[in-house]
Design an enzyme around this catalytic site. Structure first.
Site, PDB file in Angstrom:
ATOM      1  N   GLU A  79      14.250  56.650  70.100  1.00 31.21           N
ATOM      2  CA  GLU A  79      14.809  57.795  69.388  1.00 31.21           C
ATOM      3  C   GLU A  79      16.212  57.508  68.866  1.00 31.21           C
ATOM      4  O   GLU A  79      16.598  57.998  67.790  1.00 31.21           O
ATOM      5  CB  GLU A  79      14.830  59.024  70.298  1.00 31.21           C
ATOM      6  CG  GLU A  79      13.463  59.471  70.806  1.00 31.21           C
ATOM      7  CD  GLU A  79      12.485  59.763  69.681  1.00 31.21           C
ATOM      8  OE1 GLU A  79      12.934  60.124  68.573  1.00 31.21           O
ATOM      9  OE2 GLU A  79      11.263  59.606  69.888  1.00 31.21           O
ATOM     10  N   HIS A 124      15.980  55.925  65.476  1.00 29.36           N
ATOM     11  CA  HIS A 124      15.798  56.924  64.423  1.00 29.36           C
ATOM     12  C   HIS A 124      17.132  57.582  64.070  1.00 29.36           C
ATOM     13  O   HIS A 124      17.458  57.763  62.892  1.00 29.36           O
ATOM     14  CB  HIS A 124      14.821  58.013  64.884  1.00 29.36           C
ATOM     15  CG  HIS A 124      13.398  57.561  64.996  1.00 29.36           C
ATOM     16  ND1 HIS A 124      12.754  56.870  63.998  1.00 29.36           N
ATOM     17  CD2 HIS A 124      12.481  57.733  66.002  1.00 29.36           C
ATOM     18  CE1 HIS A 124      11.504  56.631  64.378  1.00 29.36           C
ATOM     19  NE2 HIS A 124      11.315  57.144  65.591  1.00 29.36           N
TER      20      HIS A 124
END
Length: 499
Positions: free
Chosen positions: A337, A340
């Site tokens: 994550e 991202h």
């Protein structure tokens, strides 16, 4: 006359049989059974005939609500067009002066939850008109076998209601009209064709009756499924698109739905509107409701900004799950994550709202992005940036673990879809193409080349952010969430060190 003879003959026969000493008990029991069955049959048949144009509650007539157009957030253009169509019912002298033919039908189209049914309810209040409503589901459920008759009686009902109330106009609202107004391709059941034909006939016959004048308002999510005969001018004269709300409209909708809620001083509805790009009016109402529920769970006297943040996550991703990942899996999800988040911030500064490891729906963790402005047209540069954001999770795993995991499957699907959009939009090396005449292998090769090029760019970008990874990883493992502001602060520190 026949009934009188029957009523006189039966008692005489019974008395005669008693005089002869015959036991009439079984005959009387049999007669009672026949009479009961006949009475029930007559009652049921009568109800079927009486209810020909009625719903389960007995009528399609709808009691007017207090909903007005001012209670509907956004949709200013759609509301203006609908009000204009309704004004033709109110200002007959003005339209006659200009030789305007009154509109026969108004079709409300758009995604689910955008307020089509709500606008129809507001229309009932806007004019002093008789108002009846039905849905496509009711037609299928109730009108099988006699659909055409039911359509006739639906129009008859609104006329009778208008005459009864002394009104000179009436409005019929049919929700989900695609159920009975679908395209006729010769494969449908004949009953559906008859129902649609009767609806077309009734719409054509509206102008023959000046009083009461009838306006048909219908709603559908699938305009593409409707028959062309229904869509032509002279039937549905006006097609009103009820779109997803833009940012100002979302702020207005949020204001309406929080009017009766105790908001904290830190609540910024403009920020909530910015973070809910692509949400429908129904979803925004759900966000406000869920935020209030979160506040009640916390026993907070007011709804705070953090409650709205949780509510957005719930509406977007689903409720939190009880899945407990191992420490190694949590670290891998966090690294994924953070990849991202880093690329998202580098491509569009200020876009990350938060990074979290809290499992919701099928996701073990996620990055909630914050669109800076509503955007509907995309350049190749923007699309490539979004592809890099999608690929960044898998690239992060490659850098720190030497390989990828199944958690990247959905990311790859999105990346491939956007790469295909680049090709189909004529922004690739293939130029402007017709997908029906281009070899699929050539398209696949071009998509593959775009993905591989962006994978390498993403690797180069992420290798420069080791310090951000290490700091943010520890924060995520400790608190399971890192805010966008906190994340951007660390990125800024790293930029200052590099400078």
């Amino acid at each position: 006359m026949g009934k009188e003879i029957l009523y006189g003959t039966v008692p005489a026969v019974i008395i005669f049989l008693l005089f002869l000493g015959v036991n009439v008990g079984p005959f009387l029991l049999f007669a009672a059974i026949l009479f009961t069955a006949y009475f029930l049959f007559i009652k049921q048949g009568g109800n079927m005939q009486i209810g020909a144009g009625k719903s389960k509650s007995g009528s399609h007539a709808v009691k007017k609500t207090n909903i007005s157009f001012s209670d509907i957030g956004g949709q200013e253009r759609a509301k203006k067009e609908l009000r204009e169509a309704l004004d033709f019912l109110l200002h007959k002298e003005a339209i006659e002066q200009y030789g305007i033919r009154p509109l026969k039908g108004v079709l409300l189209t758009g995604p689910p939850g955008t307020g089509k049914t709500l606008m129809a309810k507001a229309a009932a209040n806007y004019t002093n008109s008789a108002f009846v409503a039905a849905s496509g589901a009711q037609f299928v459920e109730m009108y099988v076998g006699v659909g055409a008759q039911r359509v006739r009686e639906l129009f008859k009902e609104v006329k009778q209601l208008a005459e009864k109330n002394g009104q000179d106009s009436g409005i019929i609202f049919i929700d989900e009209i695609d159920v009975i107004g679908g395209k006729r391709d010769g494969q449908q059941q004949r009953e559906y064709d008859q129902t649609l034909n009767q609806l077309l006939t009734e719409m054509d016959g509206m102008t023959t009756s000046e009083k009461p004048r009838i306006l048909l308002v219908a709603a559908t999510n699938r305009k593409d499924m409707l028959d062309s005969a229904l869509l032509r001018p002279g039937r549905f004269d006006r097609h009103i698109q009820v779109d997803l709300p833009d940012k100002p409209a979302r702020a207005q909708i949020l204001t309406l739905h929080t009017d009766n809620k105790p908001l904290g001083l830190d609540v910024n509805l403009d920020k909530v509107a910015q973070e809910t790009f692509g949400f429908s009016g129904a979803q925004l109402e759900s966000v406000c409701n869920e935020a209030a529920i979160y506040a009640m769970r916390d026993e907070s006297e007011q709804i705070m900004q953090r409650h709205f943040s949780l509510a957005i996550d719930k509406v977007m991703m689903g409720e939190m799950t009880d899945r407990e990942a191992s420490k190694d899996e949590k670290e891998r999800v966090a690294i994924h994550e953070l990849g991202h988040a880093i690329v998202s911030e580098r491509m569009r500064p200020g876009s990350v709202s938060q990074v979290t490891l809290t499992p919701r729906g099928q996701a073990l963790g996620y990055v909630r992005q914050n669109p800076m402005d509503d955007q509907y047209l995309y350049t190749r540069e923007y699309m490539e940036g979004q592809i890099m954001v999608c690929l960044a999770g898998a690239v992060s795993e490659e850098i720190y673990y030497g390989g990828r995991s199944t958690g990247s499957k959905n990311d790859f699907e999105q990346a491939l879809h956007m790469a295909q959009e680049i090709v189909q939009s004529g922004m690739s090396k293939l130029g402007i193409i017709n997908m029906n005449y281009v070899d699929k292998a050539s398209v696949h090769q071009e998509v593959h080349a775009i993905i591989e090029q962006l994978l390498e760019k993403t690797r180069v970008m992420l290798r420069e952010h080791d310090a951000v990874y290490r700091y943010s990883l520890q924060v995520l493992l400790d608190s399971e969430v890192i805010s966008g502001d906190q994340f951007r602060e660390k990125l800024s520190e790293m930029d200052m060190v590099v400078a």
